[in-house]
Write a protein that holds these residues in place. Structure first.
Motif, mmCIF file in Angstrom:
data_model
loop_
_atom_site.group_PDB
_atom_site.id
_atom_site.type_symbol
_atom_site.label_atom_id
_atom_site.label_comp_id
_atom_site.label_asym_id
_atom_site.label_seq_id
_atom_site.Cartn_x
_atom_site.Cartn_y
_atom_site.Cartn_z
ATOM 1 N N THR A 9 0.804 -1.225 0.000
ATOM 2 C CA THR A 9 0.000 0.000 0.000
ATOM 3 C C THR A 9 0.837 1.276 0.000
ATOM 4 N N ARG A 57 2.193 6.670 -5.894
ATOM 5 C CA ARG A 57 1.703 5.291 -6.048
ATOM 6 C C ARG A 57 1.271 4.677 -4.719
ATOM 7 N N SER A 58 1.209 5.474 -3.660
ATOM 8 C CA SER A 58 0.758 4.947 -2.360
ATOM 9 C C SER A 58 -0.765 5.051 -2.259
ATOM 10 N N ARG A 59 -1.369 4.001 -1.763
ATOM 11 C CA ARG A 59 -2.819 3.919 -1.712
ATOM 12 C C ARG A 59 -3.383 4.824 -0.622
#
Length: 257
Positions: A9, A57-59
């Motif tokens: 994540t 790109r981190s959730r």
């Protein structure tokens, strides 16, 4: 080298060898705000610069600042693998690092909290409410000038047009929903009653001319922490590691010895 942490994540850049040193970026910027200091730090530390939840790109994560702090605690534990860790947070990243240290005692051996605090004044809270309101109505473009002014003094902006172009582009890549949720969280934040529980050594740093998180916030933060020292970085605003990397590194290195 990028690697995925916390069950995929959290995306983080990792360089260097040595004890893990985490770099949490601010709300109005991205992990590139540490680019000027990483080359020096990576000679002594394994530097890990995550994209905060909802950035790059981190959730994203729901549940306010506490949930963000829990996600980052998971990332720190994952990357450190039990090794003693140092966490440095700038601005929003500092608030997350502080909340993480409160909620997860022992997550870090030392903290560096640059240009943050434990609670905003009412004018500070109102500024976040206004930024969120305008962003929801008109988009991030409508507050880009305000955002840059909170990061850098006008004379610095005028002297560094290329850097400012990059910082504007980075800000406009921010997910508007993530930005507004963070503004709402910061507007309601008050960690002052919980500071006494943070028992690790803390370096509190603040740019002399920081308008986003003014020096009185850092003074209050340092006074409330049991083992804190306060350093004011002359001539700098909200991101001293970009504005004066050598000053920032010099102060940091004395603490990390």
């Amino acid at each position: 080298m990028d690697r995925l942490l916390a069950n995929g994540t959290v995306n983080a850049a990792q360089t260097g060898e040595g004890p893990p040193l985490f770099l949490f970026h601010s709300l109005l910027s991205d992990r590139a705000s540490f680019d000027a200091i990483v080359p020096k730090l990576e000679t002594s530390f394994r530097t890990i610069a995550p994209e905060m939840p909802g950035f790059g790109r981190s959730r994203a994560v729901e549940g306010g600042l506490a949930a963000v702090a829990d996600r980052m605690a998971e990332a720190v534990q994952d990357a450190a693998g039990g090794a003693p860790s140092i966490v440095l947070g700038n601005g929003y990243g500092g608030f997350v690092a502080l909340q993480m240290a409160i909620r997860h005692p022992g997550i870090a051996d030392r903290l560096v909290l640059a240009d943050c605090g434990a609670a905003f004044s009412e004018p500070g809270r109102e500024a976040f409410r206004n930024m969120a309101k305008i962003s929801r109505e008109k988009g991030l473009e409508a507050i880009t000038d305000v955002a840059m002014r909170r990061l850098f003094a006008p004379d610095f902006q005028a002297q560094h047009p290329e850097l400012m172009r990059g910082r504007r582009e980075a800000f406009l890549r921010t997910d508007p929903d993530v930005f507004c949720a963070a503004c709402d969280a910061l507007a309601g934040l008050d960690l002052r009653a919980e500071l006494a529980g943070v028992q690790v050594p803390v370096l509190v740093m603040v740019g002399e001319h920081d308008e986003a998180t003014p020096p009185p916030m850092s003074r209050e933060l340092a006074a409330g922490l049991p083992r804190a020292e306060l350093k004011i970085i002359p001539g700098c605003a909200h991101v001293p590691q970009l504005q004066s990397p050598q000053q920032f590194l010099g102060t940091l290195e004395r603490f990390l010895r």
